[in-house]
Design a protein around this motif. Sequence first.
Motif, PDB file in Angstrom:
ATOM      1  N   ASN A  61      37.950   8.263  60.055  1.00 44.33           N
ATOM      2  CA  ASN A  61      39.308   7.960  59.569  1.00 44.33           C
ATOM      3  C   ASN A  61      40.406   8.594  60.422  1.00 44.33           C
ATOM      4  O   ASN A  61      41.511   8.823  59.930  1.00 44.33           O
ATOM      5  CB  ASN A  61      39.473   8.417  58.106  1.00 44.33           C
ATOM      6  CG  ASN A  61      38.475   7.761  57.180  1.00 44.33           C
ATOM      7  OD1 ASN A  61      37.903   6.712  57.489  1.00 44.33           O
ATOM      8  ND2 ASN A  61      38.241   8.373  56.041  1.00 44.33           N
ATOM      9  N   LYS A  78      45.533  14.989  61.686  1.00 50.75           N
ATOM     10  CA  LYS A  78      45.545  13.550  61.903  1.00 50.75           C
ATOM     11  C   LYS A  78      46.944  13.195  62.375  1.00 50.75           C
ATOM     12  O   LYS A  78      47.924  13.611  61.762  1.00 50.75           O
ATOM     13  CB  LYS A  78      45.196  12.789  60.619  1.00 50.75           C
ATOM     14  CG  LYS A  78      45.158  11.274  60.814  1.00 50.75           C
ATOM     15  CD  LYS A  78      44.668  10.547  59.577  1.00 50.75           C
ATOM     16  CE  LYS A  78      44.647   9.038  59.816  1.00 50.75           C
ATOM     17  NZ  LYS A  78      44.103   8.279  58.653  1.00 50.75           N
ATOM     18  N   SER A  84      46.246   5.838  52.277  1.00 52.00           N
ATOM     19  CA  SER A  84      44.852   5.974  51.834  1.00 52.00           C
ATOM     20  C   SER A  84      44.271   7.366  52.120  1.00 52.00           C
ATOM     21  O   SER A  84      43.156   7.663  51.687  1.00 52.00           O
ATOM     22  CB  SER A  84      43.978   4.917  52.503  1.00 52.00           C
ATOM     23  OG  SER A  84      44.012   5.070  53.906  1.00 52.00           O
ATOM     24  N   ASP A  85      45.010   8.207  52.848  1.00 47.89           N
ATOM     25  CA  ASP A  85      44.532   9.569  53.127  1.00 47.89           C
ATOM     26  C   ASP A  85      44.770  10.517  51.956  1.00 47.89           C
ATOM     27  O   ASP A  85      44.284  11.658  51.967  1.00 47.89           O
ATOM     28  CB  ASP A  85      45.230  10.137  54.366  1.00 47.89           C
ATOM     29  CG  ASP A  85      44.852   9.384  55.633  1.00 47.89           C
ATOM     30  OD1 ASP A  85      45.727   9.245  56.517  1.00 47.89           O
ATOM     31  OD2 ASP A  85      43.696   8.916  55.731  1.00 47.89           O
TER      32      ASP A  85
END
Lengths: 112, 113
Positions: A61, A78, A84-85
């Motif tokens: 991801n 990230k 969606s994280d």
Amino acid sequence: AQSVTQLGSHVSVSEGALVLLRCNYSSSVPPYLFWYVQYPNQGLQLLLKYTSAATLVKGINGFEAEFKKSETSFHLTKPSAHMSDAAEYFCAVRLNNNDMRFGAGTRLTVKP
Amino acid sequence: ETGVTQTPRHLVMGMTNKKSLKCEQHLGHNAMYWYKQSAKKPLELMFVYSLEERVENNSVPSRFSPECPNSSHLFLHLHTLQPEDSALYLCASSQGTGHYEQYFGPGTRLTVT
């Protein structure tokens, strides 16, 4: 004592912003380190692990983590957060053959 | 089924009841674990089995009794629990002990009334 500390129980970022979740460990031997993610009503899912091969570890991801021995850190990053994280993230250190010690977790919120 | 499965997903029991949680792994792993996850607390390792033998028991009260009949199945037998035992119970498996990562099931949400 060997343990893992996650700084910040709650982190909030805007969608598209950098995600940085902090983890520091203490270990008397070279550690095995892990990051897990937990979505609501689910178990933990492995994001990535460090086992002394390379200091920069890439996971699923779009997440990655860098092992810094001098700082005893294994922070998760990230470059660009996605809605969606949003989840809870756990850092863990393998103490010995039979024991894995988890941090208290960091809840990541992503704002639109 | 793939990965690690747990049944039931939700369980409500009285303090005098006896119930069992079941975990099954379909990954060919040799080690299995029980964890307790309570609100506001880190995951607590309860039991570790390697090749069907218990190798770790982290001072868990005797009202929790694990059983590992084979390398694919793990049970947690519960009796005379207390309300503070209400939590999410997670099962995990790994290829072996040591540096291998653990794969988790979805958990059983236990409420003791």
